[in-house]
Scaffold this motif. Structure first.
Motif, PDB file in Angstrom:
ATOM      1  N   MET A 154       0.556  -0.959  -0.148  1.00  0.00           N
ATOM      2  CA  MET A 154       0.291   0.071  -0.027  1.00  0.00           C
ATOM      3  C   MET A 154       0.729   1.166  -0.046  1.00  0.00           C
ATOM      4  O   MET A 154       0.332   1.999  -0.789  1.00  0.00           O
ATOM      5  N   ALA A 175     -11.993   0.931 -37.319  1.00  0.00           N
ATOM      6  CA  ALA A 175     -12.205   1.811 -35.795  1.00  0.00           C
ATOM      7  C   ALA A 175     -11.597   3.467 -36.360  1.00  0.00           C
ATOM      8  O   ALA A 175     -12.102   4.316 -35.552  1.00  0.00           O
ATOM      9  N   LEU A 188       2.148   7.141  -6.591  1.00  0.00           N
ATOM     10  CA  LEU A 188       0.773   7.821  -6.590  1.00  0.00           C
ATOM     11  C   LEU A 188       1.384   9.032  -7.009  1.00  0.00           C
ATOM     12  O   LEU A 188       1.379  10.581  -7.568  1.00  0.00           O
ATOM     13  N   ASP A 241       3.427  -1.490 -29.892  1.00  0.00           N
ATOM     14  CA  ASP A 241       2.264  -2.050 -29.978  1.00  0.00           C
ATOM     15  C   ASP A 241       0.996  -1.862 -28.860  1.00  0.00           C
ATOM     16  O   ASP A 241       0.468  -0.545 -29.823  1.00  0.00           O
ATOM     17  N   SER A 242       2.107  -1.721 -28.215  1.00  0.00           N
ATOM     18  CA  SER A 242       0.331  -1.790 -27.240  1.00  0.00           C
ATOM     19  C   SER A 242       0.671   0.133 -26.683  1.00  0.00           C
ATOM     20  O   SER A 242      -0.659   0.326 -26.414  1.00  0.00           O
ATOM     21  N   ASP A 281       6.948  -2.134 -24.690  1.00  0.00           N
ATOM     22  CA  ASP A 281       6.630  -2.628 -25.490  1.00  0.00           C
ATOM     23  C   ASP A 281       5.332  -1.420 -27.229  1.00  0.00           C
ATOM     24  O   ASP A 281       4.376  -1.016 -25.841  1.00  0.00           O
ATOM     25  N   ALA A 332       3.712  14.848 -12.878  1.00  0.00           N
ATOM     26  CA  ALA A 332       3.474  15.281 -14.277  1.00  0.00           C
ATOM     27  C   ALA A 332       3.165  16.938 -13.978  1.00  0.00           C
ATOM     28  O   ALA A 332       2.970  16.954 -14.947  1.00  0.00           O
ATOM     29  N   SER A 345      -8.381  -1.654 -36.484  1.00  0.00           N
ATOM     30  CA  SER A 345      -8.173  -0.072 -36.744  1.00  0.00           C
ATOM     31  C   SER A 345      -8.802   0.499 -37.708  1.00  0.00           C
ATOM     32  O   SER A 345      -9.200   1.444 -37.794  1.00  0.00           O
ATOM     33  N   ALA A 369      -1.578   1.335 -29.703  1.00  0.00           N
ATOM     34  CA  ALA A 369      -2.612   1.433 -29.782  1.00  0.00           C
ATOM     35  C   ALA A 369      -3.079   2.258 -28.892  1.00  0.00           C
ATOM     36  O   ALA A 369      -4.146   3.272 -29.353  1.00  0.00           O
ATOM     37  N   THR A 370      -2.513   2.079 -27.635  1.00  0.00           N
ATOM     38  CA  THR A 370      -3.244   3.098 -27.041  1.00  0.00           C
ATOM     39  C   THR A 370      -3.627   4.534 -27.070  1.00  0.00           C
ATOM     40  O   THR A 370      -4.680   5.358 -27.214  1.00  0.00           O
ATOM     41  N   ARG A 412       2.053   2.097  -3.101  1.00  0.00           N
ATOM     42  CA  ARG A 412       1.560   2.556  -4.215  1.00  0.00           C
ATOM     43  C   ARG A 412       0.770   3.970  -4.371  1.00  0.00           C
ATOM     44  O   ARG A 412       1.051   4.560  -4.762  1.00  0.00           O
ATOM     45  N   ARG A 413       0.940   4.391  -2.832  1.00  0.00           N
ATOM     46  CA  ARG A 413       0.739   5.494  -2.772  1.00  0.00           C
ATOM     47  C   ARG A 413       1.766   6.447  -3.033  1.00  0.00           C
ATOM     48  O   ARG A 413       1.483   7.519  -3.182  1.00  0.00           O
ATOM     49  N   LEU A 422      -5.892   6.139 -29.137  1.00  0.00           N
ATOM     50  CA  LEU A 422      -7.349   6.286 -29.168  1.00  0.00           C
ATOM     51  C   LEU A 422      -7.643   7.737 -28.857  1.00  0.00           C
ATOM     52  O   LEU A 422      -8.417   8.523 -29.048  1.00  0.00           O
ATOM     53  N   GLN A 457      -9.115   4.149 -37.527  1.00  0.00           N
ATOM     54  CA  GLN A 457      -7.839   5.263 -36.795  1.00  0.00           C
ATOM     55  C   GLN A 457      -6.746   5.570 -37.919  1.00  0.00           C
ATOM     56  O   GLN A 457      -5.662   5.832 -37.489  1.00  0.00           O
TER      57      GLN A 457
END
Lengths: 291, 409
Positions: free
Chosen positions: B1, B98, B8, B71-72, B69, B15, B95, B75-76, B4-5, B79, B100
């Motif tokens: 936990m 869709a 974040l 391709d992923s 990766d 950002a 694609s 692809a993302t 993860r915090r 979108l 694209q």
């Protein structure tokens, strides 16, 4: 007033991050699970519960859930018992306690990805020169393709030892903290009543560790269902992931984000099902342990 | 936990930081076209594509190099509106459906006939071309001549001979064949189908719903159980390490490995296509080409098309440099591949011939990831677990049929 500002100053950025990076995506994915969302995250075609029905009749998804229930059924008790044993051993020795505590805790700091690569490429590679195969060679045995062979499924040995090595130390620390909170007078009273060490463990230590144990069990269970990193790195190849030992999250990852077949509807529905399953099992377990 | 915090809060902090800085390094934000490549392994490619982009006078172009990766990630990003304007990939039917991708037929002009038809076909969906092929890659079987002579084995010309050769070439420390750490199911599934005259998809129908498919995939099981495959190597099939280190007599890898193999073994090796199963099948080599494509969500589609036309149609010297100066690819344009001296010497010349005579699309547009997963799962279960091939392939064919029905109606 000043208190209020300080409160938001400290909590605000975190709460905002939580909202933007956790709650909005969760809500969005819940929304997506009711739509035909192929190659788009702003779908228009509402399909109701169809994605859920599809996932609940989807062979690979169900088999991955089954596999991971079995995986949880043995990794959870195993880690629990070993972590508790380690904690008892470490807290009982009188010299170099801090050293042993750190040594066992240290692997927790290691990245899953790095550890996976060490396990896969140096310890358990299939060549004669791999560490495990070198040891086998001393006894005249043939090299074993640890991560490839499915009969017997040696890959479980690789994955389970890896997970144990990485997480034992963390749960050991939780147990040590729990052990330190048990008042010494209880042991003195038990000793006066003639309790031997096993009886002291059974009737003093274990009941006193109940809260810690519940927390540890919960974390272990959730961790088992959320398995991803080491499986992906040990068994995944550039041609995808094999159909065995496929954690639900890896299956969902390929469903939702696999190249060319981005299916966020089914992926999200699967994620919701998995979440409900984890919540359900957790509640059941909490009830069973608390009695 | 806790972790993860922390993660974040770190993500939040970065950002904020990212919002402060400019990520183009050129100053005029929003002016430059964004072009994406996956990370090529060969040294020099990144510098080369950056050099090409810099030489384009009409619009500034920012090249983004994407390790991991790809391709992923691609692809993302397609979108959202934040993806690249120009990128390299192979078109997928899903694609295109869709919306694209931008059709690029008008970019080709007269040059269309100069591109190899089989390669162009892999970039064509419903009669429209969605990618300008950049570089052709192919896979084939490498074999060590001296090992074969020593064992008195001939290079295999049928699948049975391949199984037999692998068995006979396996000695104490040398295995017969390396075809990937998954036991060959991943890379040889397609070639097994082609060896029997079948395919993934044919004329919008499942191409492997045939009893012969079970026989062909059964041969891979035979290979796996014969004990002649190398399994669990440190580097997987795409790297020639196992082959050049003498751990195997044969390895399935790609054209890209030729320079490394020549450097290590000189002329002590030859190359072969995957052999035919029977007289009805044919030898095959899987062939694919990344193409330059334009994102339909780009706000500057015309500029992006102009750039693609300039880089991959007009600047033939760049195409030659890109294909032959770093790794080892076949230029998709006949006029360039025919005069490339590097491709006229022995092993490379064989590869060019295989591509001409035996090419099969390794990743056709209507072979989607749902079908691929179902097929690969089936092959893996047959090869590694000994599951019955006919039932497994029938189930995979069912999945593929549903998916084709959804896509083509």
């Amino acid at each position: 007033m000043r208190n209020g500002r300080a409160f938001w100053l400290f909590v605000g950025p975190f709460a905002a991050g939580l909202l933007v990076f956790v709650y909005v995506p969760i809500g969005w994915s819940l929304l997506l699970s009711f739509f035909d969302a192929r190659n788009t995250v702003t779908p228009t075609e509402f399909v109701g519960l169809r994605n859920y029905a599809d996932m609940l009749t989807d062979g690979p998804f169900l088999s991955s859930l089954g596999t991971f229930s079995v995986f949880a059924a043995f990794i959870v008790p195993l880690t629990f018992v070993l972590a508790l044993a380690l904690a008892l051993l470490v807290s009982q020795i009188s010299f170099m306690q801090a050293f042993f505590r750190s040594v066992f805790f240290l692997p927790t700091a290691c990245s899953y990805v790095v550890a996976s690569l060490v396990w896969k490429l140096s310890i358990f590679n299939g060549l004669r020169s791999g560490l495990a195969n070198t040891v086998l060679g001393w006894f005249g045995a043939d090299p074993v393709a640890w991560t490839v062979s499915t009969s017997p499924p040696w890959y479980w040995l690789v994955l389970v030892t890896l997970r144990l090595w990485l997480q034992l130390g963390f749960y050991m620390i939780l147990f040590i903290a729990g052990l330190q909170r048990i008042p010494a007078v209880l042991y003195e009273a038990a000793a006066l009543d003639g309790a031997r060490s096993w009886q002291a463990f059974r009737f003093v230590t274990l009941p006193q560790l109940r809260t810690t144990s519940v927390a540890v069990l919960l974390l272990l269970l959730i961790g088992a269902y959320q398995a991803f990193d080491e499986f992906y790195n040990v068994l995944g190849t550039d041609r995808g992931y094999p159909p065995f030992a496929r954690p639900p999250l890896i299956y969902l990852y390929y469903t939702a984000l696999g190249s060319g077949g981005q299916d966020f509807g089914h992926g999200s529905a699967g994620a919701v099902i998995l979440t409900l399953l984890i919540v359900g099992v957790t509640l059941l377990q909490g009830r069973a342990v608390r009695r | 936990m806790i972790s993860r915090r922390r993660l974040l809060s770190l993500a939040g902090a970065s950002a904020l930081l990212a919002a402060c800085g400019s990520n183009t390094g050129r100053g005029d934000d929003g002016q430059a076209l964004k072009q994406w490549y996956h990370a090529y392994g060969e040294p020099g490619v990144q510098q080369a594509v950056e050099r090409y982009a810099k030489a384009y006078a009409k619009t500034p172009v920012d090249v983004q190099w994407n390790p991991g990766d790809y391709d992923s990630k691609l692809a993302t990003s397609l979108l959202s509106g934040g993806g690249p304007d120009v990128f390299e990939s192979t078109p997928q039917l899903s694609s295109v459906r869709a919306g694209q991708l931008v059709p690029l037929d008008d970019v080709f002009g007269d040059a269309k006939s100069d591109f190899s038809e089989s390669i162009l076909a892999t970039h064509t969906v419903d009669g429209k071309i969605y990618g300008v092929p950049q570089a052709v890659d192919m896979q084939m079987l490498f074999y060590r001549k001296s090992f074969f002579t020593q064992a008195g084995v001939q290079p295999p010309s049928t699948v049975d001979e391949l199984v037999d050769a692998a068995r006979r070439l396996t000695t104490g420390s040398v295995k017969g064949l390396f075809a990937g750490n998954d036991g060959g199911g991943g890379v040889l599934g397609g070639p097994a189908l082609w060896s029997a005259g079948l395919d993934y998809v044919r004329d919008r129908q499942v191409g492997f719903d045939d009893p012969l498919a079970a026989t062909a995939v059964g041969k891979l099981r035979e290979l796996y159980t014969s004990g002649s495959l190398l399994l669990g190597a440190v580097k997987d099939w795409a790297e020639p390490d196992a082959f050049v280190q003498g751990l195997v007599a044969m390895q399935w890898t790609g054209l890209w490995a030729v320079p490394a193999v020549v450097k290590a073994l000189g002329d002590d090796f030859g190359v072969l296509p995957f052999p035919a199963l029977s007289s009805s099948g044919k030898p095959s080599v899987p062939v694919g080409a990344f193409g330059a494509m334009v994102n339909a969500k780009s706000k500057r589609i015309d500029e992006a098309k102009d750039f693609v036309k300039w880089l991959w149609i007009e600047k033939t010297d760049y195409q030659e440099d890109f294909n032959l100066s770093y790794g080892f690819h076949i230029p998709p344009r006949k006029s360039i591949s025919e005069k490339a001296s590097k491709l006229t010497s022995r092993p490379a010349a064989d590869a060019v011939k295989f591509v001409r005579d035996n090419a099969k699309a390794s990743n056709p547009p209507d072979w989607t990831s749902v079908m691929r997963t179902a097929f690969n799962d089936a092959v893996s279960r047959v090869v590694r677990d000994g599951a019955p091939a006919d039932a497994e392939l029938k189930a995979a064919a069912g999945v593929a049929r549903d998916e084709l029905k959804r896509l083509y109606g």
